[in-house]
Structure formats: C-alpha cells, structure tokens
Motif scaffolding. Structure first.
Motif, mmCIF file in Angstrom:
data_model
loop_
_atom_site.group_PDB
_atom_site.id
_atom_site.type_symbol
_atom_site.label_atom_id
_atom_site.label_comp_id
_atom_site.label_asym_id
_atom_site.label_seq_id
_atom_site.Cartn_x
_atom_site.Cartn_y
_atom_site.Cartn_z
ATOM 1 N N LYS B 100 0.826 -1.214 0.000
ATOM 2 C CA LYS B 100 0.000 0.000 0.000
ATOM 3 C C LYS B 100 0.853 1.254 0.000
ATOM 4 O O LYS B 100 1.976 1.276 0.520
ATOM 5 C CB LYS B 100 -0.919 -0.016 1.212
ATOM 6 C CG LYS B 100 -1.916 -1.147 1.181
ATOM 7 C CD LYS B 100 -3.033 -0.882 2.160
ATOM 8 C CE LYS B 100 -4.116 -1.926 2.063
ATOM 9 N NZ LYS B 100 -3.746 -3.199 2.709
ATOM 10 N N TYR B 102 1.481 5.233 1.122
ATOM 11 C CA TYR B 102 1.095 6.013 2.311
ATOM 12 C C TYR B 102 0.207 7.217 1.971
ATOM 13 O O TYR B 102 -0.438 7.767 2.840
ATOM 14 C CB TYR B 102 2.326 6.479 3.080
ATOM 15 C CG TYR B 102 3.223 7.432 2.322
ATOM 16 C CD1 TYR B 102 2.999 8.803 2.393
ATOM 17 C CD2 TYR B 102 4.287 6.962 1.564
ATOM 18 C CE1 TYR B 102 3.822 9.676 1.710
ATOM 19 C CE2 TYR B 102 5.099 7.835 0.883
ATOM 20 C CZ TYR B 102 4.857 9.196 0.955
ATOM 21 O OH TYR B 102 5.653 10.053 0.284
ATOM 22 N N ALA B 103 0.197 7.629 0.715
ATOM 23 C CA ALA B 103 -0.565 8.829 0.366
ATOM 24 C C ALA B 103 -1.902 8.507 -0.296
ATOM 25 O O ALA B 103 -2.697 9.404 -0.524
ATOM 26 C CB ALA B 103 0.255 9.722 -0.558
ATOM 27 N N ALA B 105 -5.623 7.381 -0.692
ATOM 28 C CA ALA B 105 -6.849 7.191 0.073
ATOM 29 C C ALA B 105 -7.555 5.930 -0.408
ATOM 30 O O ALA B 105 -7.369 5.508 -1.547
ATOM 31 C CB ALA B 105 -7.760 8.401 -0.080
ATOM 32 N N GLN B 130 -6.533 2.250 9.705
ATOM 33 C CA GLN B 130 -6.604 3.268 8.658
ATOM 34 C C GLN B 130 -6.986 4.584 9.286
ATOM 35 O O GLN B 130 -7.637 4.620 10.328
ATOM 36 C CB GLN B 130 -7.677 2.880 7.635
ATOM 37 C CG GLN B 130 -7.291 1.723 6.761
ATOM 38 C CD GLN B 130 -8.461 1.291 5.909
ATOM 39 O OE1 GLN B 130 -9.560 1.089 6.402
ATOM 40 N NE2 GLN B 130 -8.220 1.156 4.620
ATOM 41 N N LYS B 135 -6.418 6.117 4.345
ATOM 42 C CA LYS B 135 -5.005 5.869 4.063
ATOM 43 C C LYS B 135 -4.498 4.778 4.990
ATOM 44 O O LYS B 135 -4.885 4.728 6.166
ATOM 45 C CB LYS B 135 -4.179 7.135 4.297
ATOM 46 C CG LYS B 135 -4.370 8.192 3.242
ATOM 47 C CD LYS B 135 -3.532 9.407 3.592
ATOM 48 C CE LYS B 135 -3.950 10.610 2.763
ATOM 49 N NZ LYS B 135 -3.436 11.863 3.313
ATOM 50 N N LEU B 140 1.841 4.920 6.469
ATOM 51 C CA LEU B 140 2.015 6.306 6.907
ATOM 52 C C LEU B 140 2.998 6.385 8.075
ATOM 53 O O LEU B 140 3.906 7.238 8.101
ATOM 54 C CB LEU B 140 0.649 6.853 7.317
ATOM 55 C CG LEU B 140 0.363 8.332 7.104
ATOM 56 C CD1 LEU B 140 0.681 8.744 5.693
ATOM 57 C CD2 LEU B 140 -1.088 8.610 7.424
#
Lengths: 505, 350
Positions: B100, B102-103, B105, B130, B135, B140
C-alpha cells in the motif's frame, strides 16, 4: 561578594542584549509576513496590507525596527514599557501581562516540585544503590527522558481530565484496581527500607494491607466526592512531620527538640479551635495573618525548649508549624471538594487556564484556580524530574565514595549524621548549576504543554507571533523568559558561590 | 634493645629465630629447602595465569558493551525499526515489500480498526489500521519513522562533526574560538533550544534536509563543551608535549594524538544527541515548525490526529509508541556505551 554579583549582573545583561539582537534578526528573516495577503483574493487585501505594513513598520530596515523595539523596552526603567503593536495592531503590553502571569506560575511551580521530588528520589536511590527502588527510579528516569512532551500531554488530557471527570461523577474503584494499588504501595515501601529480607517483606505486606483497607473504606464512605481529614489526622500529620524533622536534624536521642515539636503541635490544635471561624471562611490577608501567628508561636516555643540547641529547636518548631498549617489548609480544601463539584460537575477542564466567571466560597475558588494547574504541572514536572533524580544520584554516589565520608563513618558517627550532614550538603552543590540550564528547557517544554492544554500563555504568544513572522510577540516572549532564565541562572551562580567558597573570584 | 629482638638477616639460615615468624625471605636456603620438600617449583616472580586471555583496550570496551543487556536489547529494537521503516515502503526509487502507498486514500474497512492481533498472531490487511480518509496507517507510520530517523541520524552526524571540531579548536588554541563557544552556550541559557529551533525550522520551510541542517546548527554546543573540557586537560599531558617537542603540527596533534583519547565522550554524546533530536524534531513538527505536509513525520502524525483520540485511538498510539521506543532505546544504547567506555560508574567493572 558584591563585586562578584555585580560582574555577574553585567555579563547577564550583555548576554540578554546579544540574544535579543540575534532572535530579532532570525525572526524577521524567517519568512514573509505578508504572505497570506499576497495570495488573498479579498478586495480589501490592499488596505489590510497597508495596515499591516504600518503596524509592523515594514518600510524600515530590520535594525531600525530593532532600535525602535529597544527604545520601547528601555522605557521599562521608568515602569512605562512600550512593546509596540503586533501585526493586527493590538497592544502587546496587555497581552504579555496576562500571558506572563499564567506561564510563570506554571513553570515556577513545576520547577519547585521537580527539584523537591527529583532530589529526594535521587538521594534515596543513591543510599539504596542497586535495590529494587534504585532500578525503578533509574528506569523511570530513562522513560521520562524519552517521553515526547506533547504525547504525554495529550494522554494526560484524555485520562487525567476526560476519563477522570467521567469517573468522579460516580466514583468507584474496582477490586482489581484496589489490589494493584495496594501491591504497588507495599512493593515501593519494601524496596525503600533497609534491613533483612524478612523485615522488608513484612513491612511491605503490612503496608499493602493498610492501603487496601484504606481504599476500601474510602470507597464505601464515598470519600472521593466528600473527602476530609479532620483534626485527629491533622494532628497526626503534623506530629509525624515534627518527629521526622527531629530525627533528620538531631536524631531521636535529643528529647528537647522532640518536645518542642510536640508542643508546637499542641499549640496548633489549640489555635485550630480559636481560629476555626477564620479558617473556614478566610481571605488571603487573614490566611497570611494566621500563618504569621503560628510562626511566631513556633519561634517562642522553640526558644523556650531549646536550651543549648536553640537554633535547631526553633527551626524544627517552624517546620512543624508549617506542616500543621499545610495539613489544615489541605483539610479545608478537601472539605470543599464536594461544594466545588456541585458548582463544576466536570472539575478538570481540558482547555484554558481558569473558569471565566466562577463564583463560590474562598476554598472552592482556590480549587478552581488550582485544578487547572494540575495537569500541565504534572507534565512539566515529570519531564524535568528525570534529570534531577539522575544528577542527584550520580553526585550523591560520588560524594559517598569520598575520603571524608569514610572518615566520618570510622569516627563512629551514625549513618543519619553521615548522610545528612557530611554527604548530602556537598552532593547538592552541583545540582544548583543544573537548575539554571533546566529552567530554559522547561520554558521550551511549556510552549508545547500550553499548546496542548490551550493555555493563553507565553507559548501561545510565541507560536502565533512566529507563525505570522511578527517579531513583536516573539520578542515579548523572549523578554520575559530570557530575563527569568538569566535571573534563575544568576541566583544559581550566587548560591553556588555561597555554598562553595572555592569558586568565588 | 638486645640483639635477640632484631630480625635475622635473610639468607643467614637463622630466619626462624626472627621475632616476626612470617618475615622470611622466599629466596633463602631454608625456604628453598622447604619448597623442595613439598615438591614445588620455586620462582621469585609472581606466577601469571597463562590460561587466561589478556584483552586490548578495544576488546575490553567491546566485551563490556556486548554484556550490557539493556543496550543489546535496544540495539536489536533500533535495528528492527530501522529495517522495517526502510524495507517496508522502500526508500527513494527502491521499492519495498508493503503493497500500500502512504498517500493513497481508500475505502475505510471495519471503521479503520487495526487488524494486528497477538492471540493468535495475525498481520491482516491494515496492521496499524486506517485513518479518516482510509489511508493505510502502517505505511504512513513507516514513512514518518523513516523521515524522523533520517533527520535524527543526519543531525547526529552533523552535530558530532561540528561539535568535535569546534570543541577541539576551542580547547587547544583557546582564544576567540573558545570565547565564541562560551557565548553561544550562554545564548542557549536565555533562548530555549526549542524556541530557537522553531524559528530556524520556520526558515527551513518544512523540507527534511534544510530542517536537519538547521537542527545541527543549534545542537552542537553540548558536545563542543564536553570535548573542550577533555582537550583542555589532555593538552597538558606529556605525550602532547612530546609531540610538540618534535615539531608536530597543531592539527596533527589534535587529530592524531588528542581526539582519539576523547572517542568515548564523543560516541556517547552523539548517541544521546540522536535521542534528543528525535524528541526535538517531533515537538517542532507537532507545533507546526518542523516537517510540513504533504511530507510527514511522527510528530506531525500525532499533531494531525490528536483530536481523534476518543474515536480512533490507534492513530495516536502507534506514532507515539514508536517515538518513545526509539528515544528510549537510543538512550539505553548511550548508557551502555558510557558504561563500556567509563566503567567507574557501573557495577560490572572488570
């Protein structure tokens, strides 16, 4: 000595001046104060820009603006400060007076608490080196060192304020929580005490049982909402303080000092009945008057019991009297917790430095004032506690290994005299220097803490000023915190020179 | 005093008549005879246990360090976090193993709750949960950790170089370098470090490299003072005088003779600086003067999600616990190194 102080004063003033030039310079060049207006599509943007340029004198070069600021500050000599206006045209003087009050009381309280608790923990850890308590203190210090201030503050806001407010509405402590608290109390005491394993375990077990019983009792009588101490407990606390002071100063053998302390407690009890009306509904002058009366009484009692040890007797009596007064105030505060809760059902607010229009009797007013301080103070204390306890422990261990301490032991002096008279006094000297450095760090920590708790203090002043690239508020912040730090530093230096004559030059 | 009270001369064969019975010469005939009777090999020198290995200074330090349990655990933890942060989402153009971004949505699954479980150990689709717009919080957090660690290590290296050089020059040449060093230290008493760093952070404008440079510029004073103190005492020692006497240049003396002797102080202080910088950077980002969006750091994550604590507590816990973990382990590492370099304070002195 006077020359030393004067020279120190001159150096401090110079540093303060250079620091102000530097901070002004980098603040002015940290960004563009008109940035938001340049991008704005507002029709009045032109006029707003004009106004801001006028408020901040942006048409002048930075050194002219600094000179204007400096001449404004120089008027402080005649008690007529002029700190100018911020970018929106508001007067900085008024903003500063409010902000300085709330921040300095926070930081000062936290400093004193951190010194007292941290130094005590450090000494105990050093005396009981490699005990469970020592390891616990060491680990706690490492943990506190590594805690992000803002994270703890948010956590405390959640658990210390929001969850506590929910809990106090219908307070009850579950059986598991009671057992855990009791065990913690027992373990702490057991690791603190000296002596063999059996004695320590026994003391720990007994104190755990006592704590368990106390909590269960408090829970059943609804103490959490209607707490009180009562005269017998006040007397007990004051007597315990007197005995402890006697033991720390002259040892148990000296009866005269002990009698002086106990007489003070008795006089306090009599005074409690005489002044009861004033104690229940006081004002600040009345409180001061009562404190004065009790101090005079303590001095008289110490004088008459003292004999050869007149000085010590007077100090022990004063200490006992202060403990009595403190316990009495605590009792009144606790008694007014219930009425306070009725006026403010959710006592600890998460935001702001006081309820705007709180009305109630004197002691509930004290609650309202104090309850806001609790959480930020806890955060700040915890952060600077760590360094004090570590430094005190290291310094104490260093001192205990010195030859003169061994000499004192081999002369046959008791452990109490060796620790309190020979080791402790010398171990505390280096701590004074740390206080100065720590104070500046604490103000930095206060900026973060105030942001989290929404205090309108110096931190907010600084943060808003810097975001708008407005040197006015930033310099106002610097003026107060820098002066406070320099004063703290100077006091530490002078205290050092008094305590250790070798460095007086 | 009669002659009888005097000790007999060693080797005279009459030592047993001496008033102090034990005072005998091990080299005497009598002693030798007794030793021969007991069947022992005789030697005047103290016997050396040759079975025991002898260690060099470096080996001793390394052994003490590796025996420090707290430091070893911390080192393991730190390596683990660093590896995770770099390998999971990749660094620069190097791809990572975590699918995935990090930015990006996405749709919020299960209220964004973390799918990480201990009993039974499960990893799941979103181990850290999430955030509000879906996100992936693991990606993140790893991005934030990467940024925070990058800043911390850059500042650690920059500070060490600056602090060592300035401290060494100030201590060796004294003069104006020393005066500047002392005045700058005084400056930090009147301007709190956080405040100065905030202003400089605003100048840096939110990028991590400018921020790292600015933070290096404010955090070198502590190390410089320590190094200056050590150099001040080392430059009076005989080996420096000897080096001066044969005409060694001052720079060679500083870098070849003096600084190697201050390695312990420098390494320990560098470690502790890294821990302090992690906290400083996260506090700055929290206040809004550090790393700025769209990039992220651990402090910025906490600042962004502090108000969703009651609804989505994991958004607050993960970055906080990682900051705490990194700072704590670096501090323990520093403590272990200090014990290894300077065993006077520690228990395991050998």
């Amino acid at each position: 000595m006077l020359r030393f102080i004067l020279r120190r004063l001159g150096v401090s003033a110079l540093i303060l001046f250079l620091g102000s030039v530097f901070l002004f310079f980098i603040t002015v060049f940290s960004g563009d104060p008109l940035e938001d207006l340049r991008e704005s599509r507002d029709r009045t943007a032109e006029q707003q820009m004009e106004a801001r340029i006028r408020n901040m004198n942006l048409n002048e070069p930075w050194y002219v603006r600094y000179w204007m600021w400096l001449t404004g500050v120089a008027k402080c000599v005649t008690l007529n400060c002029d700190l100018g206006t911020d970018s929106r045209g508001a007067d900085i003087n008024t903003a500063l007076v409010n902000a300085a009050g709330s921040t300095l009381r926070l930081v000062t309280l936290a400093t004193f608490l951190a010194i007292i608790i941290g130094v005590t923990m450090g000494i105990l850890a050093a005396i009981r080196q490699y005990s469970g308590f020592d390891y616990a203190v060491t680990f706690a210090a490492f943990l506190f060192f590594s805690l992000p201030v803002f994270w703890v503050a948010v956590l405390l806001k959640e658990y210390g304020a929001i969850r506590f407010n929910n809990w106090i509405a219908d307070p009850a402590i579950s059986l598991t929580a009671t057992i855990v608290i009791a065990l913690l109390v027992g373990l702490t005491l057991a690791s603190l005490l000296g002596g063999d394993m059996r004695r320590r375990l026994l003391t720990g077990a007994i104190s755990a049982v006592v704590a368990f019983g106390a909590i269960t009792y408090f829970d059943t009588v609804g103490w959490w909402r209607q707490p009180a101490l009562g005269l017998p407990l006040i007397i007990l606390v004051a007597a315990a303080a007197g005995v402890l002071l006697t033991y720390l100063t002259v040892g148990r053998g000296n009866r005269k000092i002990l009698y002086a302390a106990l007489t003070t407690v008795a006089a306090g009890a009599v005074g409690w009945f005489i002044f009861n009306g004033w104690i229940v509904t006081p004002t600040y002058p009345l409180l001061l008057l009562m404190l004065g009366i009790s101090l005079v009484a303590a001095i008289v009692i110490g004088w008459f019991w003292g004999g050869w040890d007149r000085n010590i007797a007077i100090w022990v009596s004063i200490g006992t009297a202060v403990a009595f007064a403190g316990a009495t105030a605590l009792d009144q505060l606790l008694r007014n917790w219930g009425p306070f809760l009725e006026r403010k059902p959710r006592p600890i607010s998460t935001i702001g430095s006081g309820s705007p229009n709180f009305e109630g009797p004197f002691w509930t007013g004290v609650w309202d004032w104090g309850v806001q301080l609790i959480l930020p103070t806890v955060v700040l204390t915890v952060i600077s506690l760590a360094s004090y306890s570590r430094y005190t422990r290291a310094s104490m261990l260093e001192t205990i290994r010195q030859d003169y301490v061994r000499t004192a032991r081999s002369k046959g002096l008791s452990e109490r005299v060796v620790i309190s008279k020979h080791a402790l006094r010398n171990a505390l000297i280096p701590i004074t220097t740390i206080v100065a450095f720590d104070f500046a760090g604490l103000i930095g920590g206060a900026v973060v803490t105030e942001t989290v708790f929404g205090w309108k203090g110096m931190g907010a002043l600084f943060q808003e000023g810097l975001t708008r690239v407005d040197p006015g508020p930033v310099m106002a912040f610097y003026l107060v915190t820098g002066t406070a730090a320099v004063l703290m530093n100077m006091m530490a230096d002078i205290a050092y020179a008094f305590l250790d004559p070798r460095i007086r030059t | 005093m009669t002659d009888n009270d005097k000790p007999e001369l060693p080797g005279s064969g009459r030592e047993h008549l001496s008033p102090i019975p034990e005072q005998q010469d091990p080299g005497s005939l009598q002693h030798r005879q007794a030793a021969a009777m007991a069947g022992e090999e005789f030697s005047v020198e103290k016997a050396i246990d040759l079975t025991q290995k002898s260690y060099s200074q470096g080996e001793l330090i390394r052994r003490r360090f590796f025996r420090h349990k707290g430091a070893m655990l911390s080192l393991g933890f730190l390596l683990f976090i660093t590896l995770m942060a770099i390998s999971s989402i990749g660094y620069g153009f190097i791809p990572g193993w975590w699918p995935k971004d990090y930015a990006a949505a996405a749709t919020v699954v299960d209220g964004g709750r973390p799918s990480l479980g201990l009993f039974p150990p499960t990893w799941g689709d979103q181990p850290f949960g999430q955030e509000n717009t879906g996100k992936d919080y693991f990606a993140l957090t790893m991005r934030g950790t990467q940024r925070s660690l990058t800043i911390a290590f850059t500042v650690g290296i920059g500070t060490t170089i600056l602090g060592t050089v300035i401290g060494a020059i100030a201590g060796y040449f004294r003069g104006w370098t020393e005066a500047i060093l002392m005045r700058v230290t005084d400056l930090f008493i009147v301007i709190p470090l956080l405040v100065l760093a905030a202003v400089l952070g605003q100048i840096a404008g939110g990028g991590i490299w400018p921020l790292a440079i600015m933070l290096s510029l404010v955090s070198w004073t502590g190390l410089a003072r320590l190094v200056r103190g050590e150099v001040l005492s080392l430059r009076e020692r005989e080996f420096v005088t000897a080096a001066e006497a044969i005409g060694t240049s001052p720079w060679r003396i500083i870098f070849k003779h003096i600084l190697p002797n201050t390695m312990g102080t420098i390494i320990v202080s560098a470690t502790l600086t890294i821990a302090a910088v992690i906290l400083l950077e996260s506090a700055l980002s929290f206040l809004g003067f550090g790393v700025q969006p769209p990039d992220t750091s651990l402090g910025l994550l906490i600042s962004t999600y502090q108000n969703s604590f009651t609804v989505r507590p994991w958004l607050f816990w993960w970055p906080g616990l990682i900051i705490l973990g990194i700072a704590l382990s670096v501090n323990f590492l520093g403590d272990g190194l200090r014990d290894a370099f300077d065993p006077r304070q520690s228990r395991s002195a050998d």
